[in-house]
Design a protein around this motif. Structure first.
Motif, PDB file in Angstrom:
ATOM      1  N   LEU A  88      -1.461 -11.045 -11.184  1.00 10.90           N
ATOM      2  CA  LEU A  88      -1.145  -9.709 -10.658  1.00 10.90           C
ATOM      3  C   LEU A  88       0.335  -9.387 -10.819  1.00 10.90           C
ATOM      4  CD1 LEU A  88      -3.500  -9.741  -7.553  1.00 10.90           C
ATOM      5  CD2 LEU A  88      -3.727  -8.346  -9.622  1.00 10.90           C
ATOM      6  N   LEU A 148       3.479  -5.421  -3.675  1.00 11.08           N
ATOM      7  CA  LEU A 148       2.395  -4.843  -4.476  1.00 11.08           C
ATOM      8  C   LEU A 148       1.349  -5.904  -4.822  1.00 11.08           C
ATOM      9  CD1 LEU A 148       4.106  -2.371  -6.983  1.00 11.08           C
ATOM     10  CD2 LEU A 148       2.223  -1.846  -5.425  1.00 11.08           C
ATOM     11  N   CYS A 180       1.588   5.555  -8.292  1.00  9.12           N
ATOM     12  CA  CYS A 180       0.439   4.804  -8.818  1.00  9.12           C
ATOM     13  C   CYS A 180      -0.858   5.558  -8.529  1.00  9.12           C
ATOM     14  CB  CYS A 180       0.314   3.433  -8.159  1.00  9.12           C
ATOM     15  SG  CYS A 180       1.717   2.321  -8.292  1.00  9.12           S
ATOM     16  N   LEU A 202      -7.570  -6.616  -1.972  1.00  9.66           N
ATOM     17  CA  LEU A 202      -8.598  -5.592  -2.150  1.00  9.66           C
ATOM     18  C   LEU A 202      -9.928  -6.211  -2.559  1.00  9.66           C
ATOM     19  CD1 LEU A 202      -6.328  -3.045  -4.004  1.00  9.66           C
ATOM     20  CD2 LEU A 202      -6.995  -3.025  -1.598  1.00  9.66           C
ATOM     21  N   PHE A 204     -10.337  -1.607  -8.507  1.00  6.36           N
ATOM     22  CA  PHE A 204      -9.375  -2.613  -8.051  1.00  6.36           C
ATOM     23  C   PHE A 204     -10.029  -3.711  -7.204  1.00  6.36           C
ATOM     24  CE2 PHE A 204      -4.973  -0.338  -7.972  1.00  6.36           C
ATOM     25  CZ  PHE A 204      -5.085  -0.083  -9.319  1.00  6.36           C
ATOM     26  N   PHE A 234       2.250   1.736  -3.436  1.00  4.98           N
ATOM     27  CA  PHE A 234       1.164   2.216  -4.299  1.00  4.98           C
ATOM     28  C   PHE A 234       0.876   3.698  -4.050  1.00  4.98           C
ATOM     29  CE2 PHE A 234      -3.416   3.015  -4.779  1.00  4.98           C
ATOM     30  CZ  PHE A 234      -3.573   2.729  -6.122  1.00  4.98           C
ATOM     31  N   TYR A 281      -5.969  -9.624 -16.231  1.00  4.16           N
ATOM     32  CA  TYR A 281      -6.150  -8.191 -15.993  1.00  4.16           C
ATOM     33  C   TYR A 281      -5.866  -7.339 -17.219  1.00  4.16           C
ATOM     34  CZ  TYR A 281      -6.017 -10.369 -11.513  1.00  4.16           C
ATOM     35  OH  TYR A 281      -6.285 -11.206 -10.480  1.00  4.16           O
ATOM     36  N   LEU A 301      -9.888  -8.150  -7.248  1.00  2.00           N
ATOM     37  CA  LEU A 301      -8.884  -8.534  -8.254  1.00  2.00           C
ATOM     38  C   LEU A 301      -8.522 -10.014  -8.150  1.00  2.00           C
ATOM     39  CD1 LEU A 301      -6.542  -5.406  -8.046  1.00  2.00           C
ATOM     40  CD2 LEU A 301      -7.638  -6.227 -10.140  1.00  2.00           C
ATOM     41  N   LEU A 310      -2.541  -5.812  -3.808  1.00  2.00           N
ATOM     42  CA  LEU A 310      -3.639  -5.848  -4.789  1.00  2.00           C
ATOM     43  C   LEU A 310      -4.551  -7.037  -4.540  1.00  2.00           C
ATOM     44  CD1 LEU A 310      -1.575  -4.931  -8.002  1.00  2.00           C
ATOM     45  CD2 LEU A 310      -3.238  -3.452  -6.847  1.00  2.00           C
ATOM     46  N   SER A 311      -3.960  -8.154  -4.097  1.00  2.00           N
ATOM     47  CA  SER A 311      -4.760  -9.374  -3.892  1.00  2.00           C
ATOM     48  C   SER A 311      -5.705  -9.254  -2.700  1.00  2.00           C
ATOM     49  CB  SER A 311      -3.833 -10.579  -3.679  1.00  2.00           C
ATOM     50  OG  SER A 311      -3.356 -10.604  -2.340  1.00  2.00           O
ATOM     51  N   ASN A 355       0.830  -1.202   0.000  1.00  2.00           N
ATOM     52  CA  ASN A 355       0.000   0.000   0.000  1.00  2.00           C
ATOM     53  C   ASN A 355       0.870   1.260   0.000  1.00  2.00           C
ATOM     54  OD1 ASN A 355      -2.557   1.546   0.439  1.00  2.00           O
ATOM     55  ND2 ASN A 355      -1.509   2.068   2.357  1.00  2.00           N
ATOM     56  N   HIS A 384      -4.684   6.328 -10.188  1.00  2.00           N
ATOM     57  CA  HIS A 384      -5.697   5.558  -9.452  1.00  2.00           C
ATOM     58  C   HIS A 384      -6.051   6.331  -8.186  1.00  2.00           C
ATOM     59  CE1 HIS A 384      -5.233   2.068 -12.064  1.00  2.00           C
ATOM     60  NE2 HIS A 384      -3.930   2.205 -11.972  1.00  2.00           N
TER      61      HIS A 384
END
Lengths: 498, 246
Positions: A468, A491, A364, A498, A450, A338, A459, A453, A495-496, A335, A368
């Motif tokens: 990812l 990262l 990022c 969320l 997001f 990101f 993706y 995911l 992402l996984s 996070n 986003h």
């Protein structure tokens, strides 16, 4: 007697398994349901209570090809559909499931449909064919005169050279291939920005019925302004409906979409991610309760709020194993990367080109930037590079062949050029430009949320990133980020979750 | 009438300063921009005839200064107050107006690493947005060279013009669109494309109509002759003027 009790037993076991919902199913989608995926579990929350699937227009085959909306928007796949699930479905039904319908579930409706190879884009990359009239016919009915011409350079599916529906066909249309997008958490997706579109400097579009400004973050090219218009188009297109969606069906569909929240809920070991309301940005409940349209690319109130309790093993639950604690720390670091790790963002139309400098040293979260979804809160079409040569995802080191069609767009000398590629652009999907007709929009794709995911690989709108890590690798290459292996893992873990 | 223009000029502080400044040495040139990283914010420079100039630094869409873009030349118009005054290794041009030239120039690619001691000054504060007075009769919007893009700042002026028009209920609204020439320090004259006049006018017309001002009230006047080309103040000719008549 025997037969009927067998049928009863079957229907019970069917009731249990909602991992693939068939059209016309006699099941109930509970208020809260979790689905396993390779990173843990996903959670679907029906805020208005359990949903009876029978007779519900999102779940009934209301068109002519046996499909329902749910065919491509499966709860187990975060209301998109994963390649894994599609492949399983192909095996189970020998390719007979209506999701593989010729119209757009195959590379080209005129190919022999029983062959797996005719559905390769769907089975390998999760892509449906999207046929769009060219020149464009936008939702608001105002005709658009395109600033560029399109030639087909390579047409591996044959769809774009078809004498009937190809670019030079009787009813000219362009076929691009795209992933289904998440149908849920819609209050964020649809939330409108102010009256002017900061990217184009023109007035934001309004809903012709209500006169209210619309958000323009739905679909990869923002072609529909409202969920209703989208549903009507999906009915005629994906479902090949020949009559019309009644107003009550339209309302039922939109109401269903608007009460549905989803997010990853459990870690890879099966423990819940959220404990005592922390971290406050995770889980479906947080999605339901979150505020919409918060610009959050800052350290006051970040995109997914804070992961403070996960920064340190001391502040985590005693019941977690060492591995689980390490995973949580990795997510918190992800996070941070990101949100705060700067790199040079370069040659991105509608980011670098709107007065923000090219290149721009940011993060990022610059693109986003919307709280809870990481979509852009302004209309989010951006030429990240995924579809345009030379930054497209189709680059392989030794060959430049692609499974996707390649188009050559040539812009008129009087049009503003694409800001970084000029007046001749090679692309696999012109994106927003197919709707706006603008040269500078070629390759701009609307970023999607997001959430969920983990449940819906692959993706990017063109399904090019198998997992990812491939998403992260694309950024590492594209922006020369020089991410260390651990940073990449962080990262991905972030992402996984969320 | 006067008032309206003055209020506009002070809308964005740099323009305000510019409009009133006559001191310093005027420079105008086309060059590839250069970006230099720094510990604080990246700074933007340009080199012309062996001299490096400081243009400004990276900010956000709310900043008064919008930096240039690599892959494009930049048109620089401004004043050097003191050739000894440098930032990030370049002579400071202040006030400054820059335009990103729309055509590609792939030769413009210079990105320099951060170097100790080469830092931009403290960022210029965001421009303040005071609403226009309800009796304003004239609004002016200035554009980048060969551009009809309404930035955040410019859409705010457009939004204010519509707001005020709705209060005043003028009998007639005139939208005057212009294009300009820019004289560079080496004597070259750049002229904006003729099409800019129509594009600027049409965009503003669409804004007014889109915000429910009746079409019948609006008169669009396209001034095709390129104005200026004299050096100082050339940037003031790339403009659009909205006039409200009782």
């Amino acid at each position: 007697m025997l037969v009927s009790s067998l049928a009863f037993l079957l229907s019970i076991s069917e009731k249990k398994d909602l991992s693939w919902i068939e059209p016309s199913s006699d099941q109930v989608l509970p208020e809260l349901i979790t689905y396993p995926n390779s990173y843990g579990k996903l959670e679907i929350l029906n805020a208005d209570g359990p949903v009876q699937l029978k007779n519900h227009p999102f779940f009934e085959p209301i068109g002519s090809n046996g499909r329902a909306c749910v065919s491509c928007h499966q709860p187990s796949n975060a209301m998109s559909v994963s390649v894994e699930n599609l492949q399983k479905r192909w095996e189970e039904t020998h390719g007979k499931d209506p999701v593989f319908a010729a119209v757009d579930g195959s590379n080209n409706p005129k190919l022999p449909q029983e062959l797996k190879s005719s559905h390769s884009l769907l089975l390998n990359r999760g892509l449906f064919r999207i046929g769009l009239s060219w020149p464009p016919k936008p939702d608001n009915g105002v005709p658009v005169k395109p600033e560029f011409t399109i030639e087909v350079v390579s047409d591996p599916t044959g769809a774009n050279s078809d004498p009937d529906f190809g670019l030079k066909g009787k009813e000219p249309s362009i076929s691009v291939y795209r992933r289904p997008r998440v149908v849920g958490n819609m209050k964020y997706v649809m939330s409108p920005d102010p009256r002017f579109n900061i990217k184009t400097g023109t007035l934001a579009v309004t809903d012709p019925e209500t006169g209210l400004v619309v958000g323009m973050n739905m679909m990869a090219d923002s072609r529909h302004y409202t969920q209703k218009a989208q549903a009507i188009d999906a009915y005629h297109g994906h479902l090949q409906g020949h009559t019309f969606l009644t107003p009550s069906e339209q309302k039922q569909i939109v109401d269903f979409e608007n009460q549905l929240y989803l997010a990853q809920s459990h870690d890879p070991w099966g423990s819940p991610l959220v404990e005592n309301g922390k971290p406050e940005g995770l889980g479906a409940k947080a999605m339901k309760e979150g505020k919409v349209h918060v610009l959050a690319n800052n350290n006051r109130d970040p995109i997914f709020h804070w992961f403070k309790t996960w920064e340190n093993p001391e502040t985590m639950s005693k019941d977690l194993t060492k591995e689980q604690k390490e995973f949580r720390q990795s997510v918190a670091r992800g996070n941070d990367i990101f949100m705060f790790r700067p790199f040079w963002i370069n040659d991105v139309t509608h980011i670098n080109s709107i007065g923000l400098a090219n290149p721009l040293r940011r993060t990022c979260s610059t693109c986003h930037n919307g709280q809870m979804t990481a979509q852009d809160i302004a209309p989010g079409w951006v030429d990240l590079g995924t579809t345009n040569y030379p930054n497209w995802t189709e680059n392989r080191i030794f060959n430049q062949k692609t499974d996707l069609p390649v188009f050559k767009c040539t812009c008129s000398p009087s049009a503003d050029p694409h800001p970084y590629l000029g007046r001749v652009v090679y692309t696999t999907d012109p994106g927003r430009a197919l709707i706006s007709g603008k040269c500078k929009d070629i390759g701009s794709i609307v970023m999607q949320q997001f959430r969920g995911l983990a449940a819906r690989a692959p993706y990017f709108a063109n399904g090019s990133a198998k997992n990812l890590m491939e998403v992260v690798d694309y950024y590492d290459r594209r922006f020369n980020m020089k991410l260390a292996d651990q940073e990449k893992k962080d990262l991905v873990n972030f992402l996984s979750s969320l | 009438m006067r008032n309206g223009i003055l209020i506009f000029c002070c809308w964005i502080s740099t323009f305000c300063a510019f409009a009133q400044t006559t001191t310093g040495k005027y420079v105008a040139f086309l060059a590839c921009p250069i970006v230099r990283d720094s510990k604080a914010m990246p700074c933007w420079l340009a080199e012309k005839d062996g001299t490096t100039y400081y243009l400004g630094q990276q900010g956000s869409s709310a900043s008064a200064f919008y930096p240039p873009q690599l892959k494009h030349q930049v048109l620089v118009e401004g004043f050097i107050q003191d050739p000894q005054k440098t930032s990030c290794g370049g002579i400071v041009i202040d006030p400054i107006v820059i335009s990103v030239m729309p055509e590609l120039d792939v030769a413009c690619t210079t990105l320099l690493p951060a170097e100790d001691g080469l830092e931009p000054p403290a960022p210029v504060p965001f421009p303040k947005y005071e609403p226009f007075s309800d009796d304003t009769k004239e609004f002016q919007i200035l554009y980048d060279f060969d551009s009809d893009y309404l930035t955040l700042h410019k859409t705010r002026i457009a939004g204010e013009a519509v707001r005020v028009a709705k209060i005043q209920q003028p009998a007639r609204i005139e939208i005057h669109a212009y294009r300009g020439k820019s004289k560079l320090s080496d004597g070259t004259i750049l002229e904006e494309k003729l099409a800019m006049v129509h594009r600027r006018a049409e965009k503003m017309f669409d804004v007014f109509v889109g915000l429910d001002i009746s079409k019948e009230k609006i008169k669009v006047i396209e001034h095709e002759k390129a104005l200026g080309g004299k050096g100082e103040g050339d940037y003031l000719n790339r403009k659009l003027v909205i006039k409200l008549y009782k």
